[in-house]
Design an enzyme around this catalytic site. Structure first.
Site, PDB file in Angstrom:
ATOM      1  N   ASP A   1       0.801  -1.229   0.000  1.00 46.53           N
ATOM      2  CA  ASP A   1       0.000   0.000   0.000  1.00 46.53           C
ATOM      3  C   ASP A   1       0.835   1.281   0.000  1.00 46.53           C
ATOM      4  O   ASP A   1       0.327   2.348  -0.349  1.00 46.53           O
ATOM      5  CB  ASP A   1      -0.935   0.020   1.218  1.00 46.53           C
TER       6      ASP A   1
ATOM      7  N   GLU B   1      -9.699   0.451  -4.133  1.00 45.87           N
ATOM      8  CA  GLU B   1     -10.560  -0.527  -3.455  1.00 45.87           C
ATOM      9  C   GLU B   1     -11.510   0.130  -2.448  1.00 45.87           C
ATOM     10  O   GLU B   1     -11.214   1.176  -1.869  1.00 45.87           O
ATOM     11  CB  GLU B   1      -9.713  -1.581  -2.742  1.00 45.87           C
TER      12      GLU B   1
END
Length: 298
Positions: free
Chosen positions: A127, A220
């Protein structure tokens, strides 16, 4: 003096975690420091699942994705009595804990460090959401995987003159989605829940017939990509599909960049912190230089 260290990988797996483990064990052995592997992250500490690591145990893992120590999300770590049990489990086994992971793993390390279990953290998450470092180990591998997947998806989309909604990981950080979009043409990026549909449909109308395909790249957990694909198809009358790359983004072999970064950070951890009995630190990279900074609450 720090003579015995424990190594754990926590949270979601990330390409390059095995490279960190291999190098930590290698540099520790060179400095007569014993290493112990904790199986399945903080959960392994709680259940006392600890093994001694030797150099021969970690041959041929530097190029492997995932983590051979295993990892997990252990919500119980938030409770003080759980942390006390962990500390009691390992107080006579290790002098220092090296935590390899992302944001949640860092929070756990901070709490344990505050309770006098010395910790050092190394950033490994796709991430790229750790403050204090330009890059986390695994980010560039995941980015390369996404870009390769987009390149492959284009050919099918062109063949059928389709629109595709593609969801990528990143949690609350835009870095994977943003950098993937930079690497590709004819791609519309969505990073906010409130979508500017005027711009989106204008983009589709302008590009679909000339380029034969459109990819709508979405972070997401922003939208329901299945429902939104139906909406786009209904408005545009163009076949629209959806897909999420899912675990494919995390499971690749670490890139050369991530293997080198793992090597540099591991060497720094042993040489500049452990050998000098310095704890409560995070390791990062800034302007291509390996750095250390304080492990903070956030």
């Amino acid at each position: 003096m720090i003579k015995k260290i424990g190594i754990l990988t926590s949270g979601g797996d990330s390409p390059g975690m095995n490279s960190i483990i291999k190098n930590i064990v290698y540099f520790s052995k060179k400095n007569n420091i014993k290493t112990y592997g904790i199986i399945n992250g903080y959960k392994g500490l709680y259940y006392n699942n600890i093994i001694k690591k030797k150099k021969k145990n970690i041959n041929n893992i530097i190029d492997k994705g995932g983590t051979f120590l295993g990892c997990s999300r252990f919500e119980k770590l938030k409770k003080k009595n759980i942390r006390l049990k962990i500390i009691n489990n390992i107080k006579n086994i290790i002098d220092l804990l090296i935590v390899i992971g992302g944001e949640g793993s860092y929070k756990g390390a901070y709490k344990l460090n505050k309770m006098n279990l010395p910790c050092i953290t190394i950033p490994a998450t796709i991430d790229n959401d750790i403050s204090g470092t330009d890059y986390t180990i695994g980010f560039y591998t995941a980015l390369e995987t996404i870009v390769n997947c987009i390149d492959n998806l284009k050919y099918t989309l062109i063949s059928h003159n389709r629109i595709l909604i593609l969801e990528v990981m990143g949690r609350k950080c835009k870095d994977l989605a943003l950098n993937s979009s930079i690497c590709n043409d004819n791609l519309y990026l969505i990073t906010k829940k409130k979508i500017n549909e005027y711009k989106l449909f204008k983009f589709i109308k302008k590009n679909i017939y000339y380029n034969k395909y459109i990819i709508i790249l979405v972070m997401e957990n922003l939208i329901n990509i299945k429902k939104y694909s139906k909406k786009i198809e209904k408005i545009t009358n163009i076949e629209t599909r959806f897909t999420s790359l899912g675990y494919l983004q995390r499971g690749s072999k670490p890139s050369a960049f991530d293997r080198i970064l793992a090597f540099k950070m591991s060497k720094f951890a042993v040489k500049n912190l452990i050998k000098k009995n310095i704890t409560g630190k995070c390791i990062g990279i800034k302007k291509n230089k390996i750095i250390q900074y304080d492990l903070k609450k956030k």
